[in-house]
Design a protein around this motif. Structure first.
Motif, PDB file in Angstrom:
ATOM      1  N   GLN A 122       0.837  -1.199   0.000  1.00  0.00           N
ATOM      2  CA  GLN A 122       0.000   0.000   0.000  1.00  0.00           C
ATOM      3  C   GLN A 122       0.869   1.245   0.000  1.00  0.00           C
ATOM      4  O   GLN A 122       1.888   1.315   0.689  1.00  0.00           O
ATOM      5  CB  GLN A 122      -0.926   0.012   1.217  1.00  0.00           C
ATOM      6  CG  GLN A 122      -1.946   1.146   1.203  1.00  0.00           C
ATOM      7  CD  GLN A 122      -2.913   1.055   2.367  1.00  0.00           C
ATOM      8  OE1 GLN A 122      -2.534   1.272   3.513  1.00  0.00           O
ATOM      9  NE2 GLN A 122      -4.167   0.708   2.083  1.00  0.00           N
ATOM     10  N   VAL A 123       0.446   2.225  -0.805  1.00  0.00           N
ATOM     11  CA  VAL A 123       1.101   3.530  -0.836  1.00  0.00           C
ATOM     12  C   VAL A 123       0.021   4.595  -0.721  1.00  0.00           C
ATOM     13  O   VAL A 123      -0.898   4.657  -1.551  1.00  0.00           O
ATOM     14  CB  VAL A 123       1.895   3.745  -2.142  1.00  0.00           C
ATOM     15  CG1 VAL A 123       2.486   5.164  -2.174  1.00  0.00           C
ATOM     16  CG2 VAL A 123       3.002   2.712  -2.279  1.00  0.00           C
ATOM     17  N   ARG A 124       0.083   5.409   0.305  1.00  0.00           N
ATOM     18  CA  ARG A 124      -0.824   6.541   0.458  1.00  0.00           C
ATOM     19  C   ARG A 124       0.001   7.816   0.578  1.00  0.00           C
ATOM     20  O   ARG A 124       0.950   7.877   1.363  1.00  0.00           O
ATOM     21  CB  ARG A 124      -1.689   6.400   1.716  1.00  0.00           C
ATOM     22  CG  ARG A 124      -2.815   5.375   1.613  1.00  0.00           C
ATOM     23  CD  ARG A 124      -3.626   5.376   2.899  1.00  0.00           C
ATOM     24  NE  ARG A 124      -4.718   4.432   2.862  1.00  0.00           N
ATOM     25  CZ  ARG A 124      -5.944   4.718   2.435  1.00  0.00           C
ATOM     26  NH1 ARG A 124      -6.211   5.958   2.016  1.00  0.00           N
ATOM     27  NH2 ARG A 124      -6.885   3.810   2.429  1.00  0.00           N
ATOM     28  N   ILE A 125      -0.371   8.832  -0.185  1.00  0.00           N
ATOM     29  CA  ILE A 125       0.277  10.145  -0.117  1.00  0.00           C
ATOM     30  C   ILE A 125      -0.806  11.164   0.202  1.00  0.00           C
ATOM     31  O   ILE A 125      -1.798  11.269  -0.536  1.00  0.00           O
ATOM     32  CB  ILE A 125       0.985  10.487  -1.430  1.00  0.00           C
ATOM     33  CG1 ILE A 125       2.030   9.406  -1.753  1.00  0.00           C
ATOM     34  CG2 ILE A 125       1.663  11.862  -1.332  1.00  0.00           C
ATOM     35  CD1 ILE A 125       2.658   9.565  -3.112  1.00  0.00           C
ATOM     36  N   PHE A 126      -0.632  11.874   1.316  1.00  0.00           N
ATOM     37  CA  PHE A 126      -1.658  12.786   1.817  1.00  0.00           C
ATOM     38  C   PHE A 126      -3.021  12.102   1.858  1.00  0.00           C
ATOM     39  O   PHE A 126      -4.053  12.677   1.494  1.00  0.00           O
ATOM     40  CB  PHE A 126      -1.719  14.061   0.973  1.00  0.00           C
ATOM     41  CG  PHE A 126      -0.488  14.922   1.076  1.00  0.00           C
ATOM     42  CD1 PHE A 126      -0.103  15.475   2.291  1.00  0.00           C
ATOM     43  CD2 PHE A 126       0.303  15.167  -0.033  1.00  0.00           C
ATOM     44  CE1 PHE A 126       1.034  16.262   2.395  1.00  0.00           C
ATOM     45  CE2 PHE A 126       1.449  15.950   0.062  1.00  0.00           C
ATOM     46  CZ  PHE A 126       1.811  16.497   1.279  1.00  0.00           C
ATOM     47  N   GLY A 127      -3.030  10.849   2.300  1.00  0.00           N
ATOM     48  CA  GLY A 127      -4.263  10.134   2.532  1.00  0.00           C
ATOM     49  C   GLY A 127      -4.907   9.494   1.332  1.00  0.00           C
ATOM     50  O   GLY A 127      -5.950   8.849   1.452  1.00  0.00           O
ATOM     51  N   ARG A 128      -4.295   9.623   0.148  1.00  0.00           N
ATOM     52  CA  ARG A 128      -4.909   9.083  -1.060  1.00  0.00           C
ATOM     53  C   ARG A 128      -3.985   8.081  -1.739  1.00  0.00           C
ATOM     54  O   ARG A 128      -2.764   8.260  -1.764  1.00  0.00           O
ATOM     55  CB  ARG A 128      -5.252  10.221  -2.041  1.00  0.00           C
ATOM     56  CG  ARG A 128      -6.377  11.102  -1.557  1.00  0.00           C
ATOM     57  CD  ARG A 128      -6.540  12.351  -2.398  1.00  0.00           C
ATOM     58  NE  ARG A 128      -6.656  12.064  -3.830  1.00  0.00           N
ATOM     59  CZ  ARG A 128      -6.814  13.015  -4.755  1.00  0.00           C
ATOM     60  NH1 ARG A 128      -6.867  14.287  -4.394  1.00  0.00           N
ATOM     61  NH2 ARG A 128      -6.906  12.689  -6.033  1.00  0.00           N
ATOM     62  N   GLU A 129      -4.596   7.044  -2.323  1.00  0.00           N
ATOM     63  CA  GLU A 129      -3.820   6.036  -3.034  1.00  0.00           C
ATOM     64  C   GLU A 129      -3.617   6.402  -4.494  1.00  0.00           C
ATOM     65  O   GLU A 129      -2.671   5.912  -5.132  1.00  0.00           O
ATOM     66  CB  GLU A 129      -4.520   4.677  -2.935  1.00  0.00           C
ATOM     67  CG  GLU A 129      -4.562   4.123  -1.514  1.00  0.00           C
ATOM     68  CD  GLU A 129      -5.212   2.756  -1.454  1.00  0.00           C
ATOM     69  OE1 GLU A 129      -5.532   2.196  -2.524  1.00  0.00           O
ATOM     70  OE2 GLU A 129      -5.402   2.240  -0.329  1.00  0.00           O
TER      71      GLU A 129
END
Length: 275
Positions: free
Chosen positions: A75-82
């Motif tokens: 999983q990768v989330r940046i500022f809460g979004r995938e």
């Protein structure tokens, strides 16, 4: 939305980055192994390790320049979004890459570019203001603001081709700030700088940290780690081998093991140095 989902959304929004079970390959070789890492928005973090340990690849993964191997549990989330439109994502963080060459700044053929123009060109990810680019008054104001934030307004009218290495690095930082990012990522920022330029750079980064801009600093130099950075991540062989407070991570035994050589650590007021 249920209360539990609202709490989960708020949790993710608090984080600039969340990585779970991330493996990254470059060519046929896996260079990052099972990376699990979260960084809060606005947090000041240093990523320290020897050359070739995977630090820059980790930065490329954070900025979606390289994608992980797709596998169960990753999983990768940046500022809460995938998922992000990359053009939109670039407005949320600034990147200062290693080195002073490449596509960020104009080359010899565009020697007429001023410091201000080079900063404005950051809105377009261009090296200079080409005739087809539409520059607004707000863009110019933000570029001036970015130069003033790092006390480099005097570079606005200077030609980039005539600047020192330290001055070019400050232009790169200003370019990264034009979108007023929440997080700034810096890859080996002191490379190619003399001692005076290193000092100016560190003072600039300290001001940004104190103003509230989150910093993720990648380095193999202990002297680059600002006093404002309280969390240090240690990397070796493409893996995270340490993650914790600077007082626990930046010790002679840990650094000696990390760099596979005897390391002594000294302190000069707020700064650490090694030999």
């Amino acid at each position: 939305m249920t209360e539990s989902r609202m709490q989960a959304a708020a949790h993710h929004e608090e984080h600039f980055l969340e990585l779970a079970h991330v493996n990254v390959a470059r060519g046929d070789r896996v260079v990052l192994h099972d990376i699990n890492l979260s960084i809060r928005t606005g947090e000041h973090v240093a990523i320290l390790g020897p050359n070739g340990c995977g630090k820059s690849t980790l930065i490329f993964t954070m900025t979606c320049q390289i994608y992980p191997i797709v596998q169960p549990g990753m999983q990768v989330r940046i500022f809460g979004r995938e998922r992000w439109d990359l053009t939109q994502l670039r407005r949320h963080f600034g990147i200062v890459a290693a080195g002073l060459t490449g596509t960020e700044l104009p080359g010899e053929r565009t020697a007429v570019t001023t410091g201000l123009d080079a900063v404005i060109a950051g809105f377009f990810s261009a090296s200079t203001l080409w005739p087809n680019l539409h520059v607004t008054g707000e863009m110019r104001e933000r570029a001036v603001e970015a130069l003033e934030r790092i006390e480099a307004a005097y570079l606005a009218t200077q030609l980039v081709g005539e600047m020192s290495a330290g001055e070019k690095r400050r232009i790169l930082i200003a370019r990264a700030l034009v979108h007023r990012p929440r997080q700034l990522l810096l890859d080996e920022p002191s490379n190619a700088l003399d001692l005076a330029a290193q000092r100016e750079l560190r003072e600039t980064l300290r001001r940004l940290a104190q103003e509230g801009t989150g910093l993720v600093l990648v380095t193999h130099h202990l002297g680059d780690i600002l006093p404002e950075i309280e969390r240090v991540i240690l990397m070796r062989g493409g893996r995270i081998v340490g993650d914790g407070p600077r007082t626990e991570m930046l010790t002679a035994p840990k650094l000696s093991e990390l760099f596979n050589t005897p390391v002594c650590v000294g302190r000069d007021e707020e700064w650490l140095h090694s030999w």
